[in-house]
Each structure stands twice: as C-alpha cells, then as structure tokens.
Write an enzyme that holds these catalytic residues in place. Structure first.
Site, PDB file in Angstrom:
ATOM      1  N   GLU A   2      34.767  35.247 -15.168  1.00  0.00           N
ATOM      2  CA  GLU A   2      34.214  34.647 -16.387  1.00  0.00           C
ATOM      3  C   GLU A   2      32.749  34.231 -16.221  1.00  0.00           C
ATOM      4  O   GLU A   2      31.946  34.410 -17.118  1.00  0.00           O
ATOM      5  CB  GLU A   2      35.035  33.403 -16.702  1.00  0.00           C
ATOM      6  CG  GLU A   2      35.397  33.260 -18.142  1.00  0.00           C
ATOM      7  CD  GLU A   2      36.471  32.195 -18.310  1.00  0.00           C
ATOM      8  OE1 GLU A   2      36.096  31.031 -18.481  1.00  0.00           O
ATOM      9  OE2 GLU A   2      37.663  32.541 -18.260  1.00  0.00           O
ATOM     10  N   ASP A   3      32.425  33.627 -15.086  1.00  0.00           N
ATOM     11  CA  ASP A   3      31.108  33.002 -14.911  1.00  0.00           C
ATOM     12  C   ASP A   3      30.094  33.856 -14.162  1.00  0.00           C
ATOM     13  O   ASP A   3      28.901  33.599 -14.252  1.00  0.00           O
ATOM     14  CB  ASP A   3      31.234  31.674 -14.127  1.00  0.00           C
ATOM     15  CG  ASP A   3      31.985  30.603 -14.902  1.00  0.00           C
ATOM     16  OD1 ASP A   3      32.229  30.796 -16.106  1.00  0.00           O
ATOM     17  OD2 ASP A   3      32.325  29.583 -14.290  1.00  0.00           O
TER      18      ASP A   3
END
Length: 187
Positions: free
Chosen positions: A64-65
C-alpha cells in the site's frame, strides 16, 4: 501452541521493512514508521502467530505505502506466497488511483469477513496498535488529532467499531477485548 521459532527469514524481513519504510513517519506523533511495524509483529507473536505471520506483520503496509505490485512481487520472491497472501488480506488497495475512503473501508471489512485466521491475526494486531497510538495521541493533544484523518472522528470510529464486530464473529480474545476498550475510550 508452542512459540514461533524465528529464523534468518524474520531477520531479513526486519532489515527489508526498515529500508522500505526508512523515510516514513506516523501521523500525528511523527514517530519513525518502523515502530508501528515492530509493534504489530510483536502483537502477532504474543497472539501465538507463526514466523510467516510475523514477517507479514512487518511488511503489512509495504504494498500500500511503498510501491504496489512491483513491491508485492519482490516480497513474493524474498519471502514466499504464504507471506504475500497474508499481506494481500491486509491491503486496502494496490493499484493507483487510491479509491475513496469509504469504498476502501467497506471493501476491507468485507474481505476480512472471509479472511484466513492468519490475515485476521495480522489485521487485528495492526488495528489494535493503531487504536492504542490514536488513544495515546488523543490523551496528549485532544480532539485536534482528528484533523489528521481525512475521514474525521465519526467515520474513523465507525470503521474501528465495524472491525470489532467482524473480529468477534470468530470468537473473543484479549486483543479484541482491548481493541473494544480502546475504541470506547475514544468515543
């Protein structure tokens, strides 16, 4: 259940997670992000999780990051399918553009309903640590903390309360009870 045996794979995941998230800090507190990942891995191990679950805990935010599908593939090659499957279960989105907040949360809750015990364990550890941090920040700074969340207080609490209900569907344990207590203190 015996304690997980941690090998050099866990050590490699620690180093990898630290490098991946080196420039990232926590919302509100500004603490280095690795502190969250270490806390989530610790909670997973305290819940009797396996080494693979602990590795997934260290890497649960990486897709996600830190770069989506290419990072996912790198993790798969380094740590295997089981780890990636757990991370996938804890990932809200992996392909830009980032979907709207409500859509992401609804999808995550739905996914969690059908998740494996491993995914639920890592997810619960993640949400419990986030909620603990939120409570600590709130005690220190008060309601100003909610301005850091695009969703605001009501929606954030709705999300956590919805998660508690889903975790409860597979029985109760001390971590779920603590999450519930923390959320009620924030309400």
């Amino acid at each position: 259940m015996g304690a997980a045996k941690l090998t050099e794979r866990f050590e490699a995941a620690l180093v990898y997670a630290n490098r991946l998230h080196a420039n990232q800090t926590r919302k509100v507190s500004g603490i280095p992000y690795i502190s969250h990942l270490l806390s989530v891995a610790a909670l997973v191990l305290e819940m009797g999780g396996s080494e693979e679950e602990a590795i997934a805990a260290l890497l649960h935010d990486s897709i996600e990051d830190q770069g989506g599908k290419p990072i996912r593939e790198d993790i798969r090659q380094r740590f295997g399918e089981t780890v990636v499957a757990i991370i996938d279960g804890c990932t809200e989105w992996d392909t830009p553009p980032k979907p709207p907040w409500q859509e992401r949360k609804n999808r995550y809750i739905e996914k969690l309903r059908h998740a494996s015990p491993s995914v639920r364990r890592v997810s619960l550890a993640d949400k419990l640590h986030n909620a603990r941090s939120l409570l600590a920040d709130w005690r220190q700074m008060g309601d100003v903390i909610w301005t850091e969340f695009s969703s605001g207080k009501e929606k954030t609490l709705w999300f956590y309360q919805s998660l508690v209900q889903v975790y409860r569907e597979t029985g109760s344990d001390v971590m779920i009870e603590e999450l519930e207590r923390v959320i009620s203190q924030l309400s």
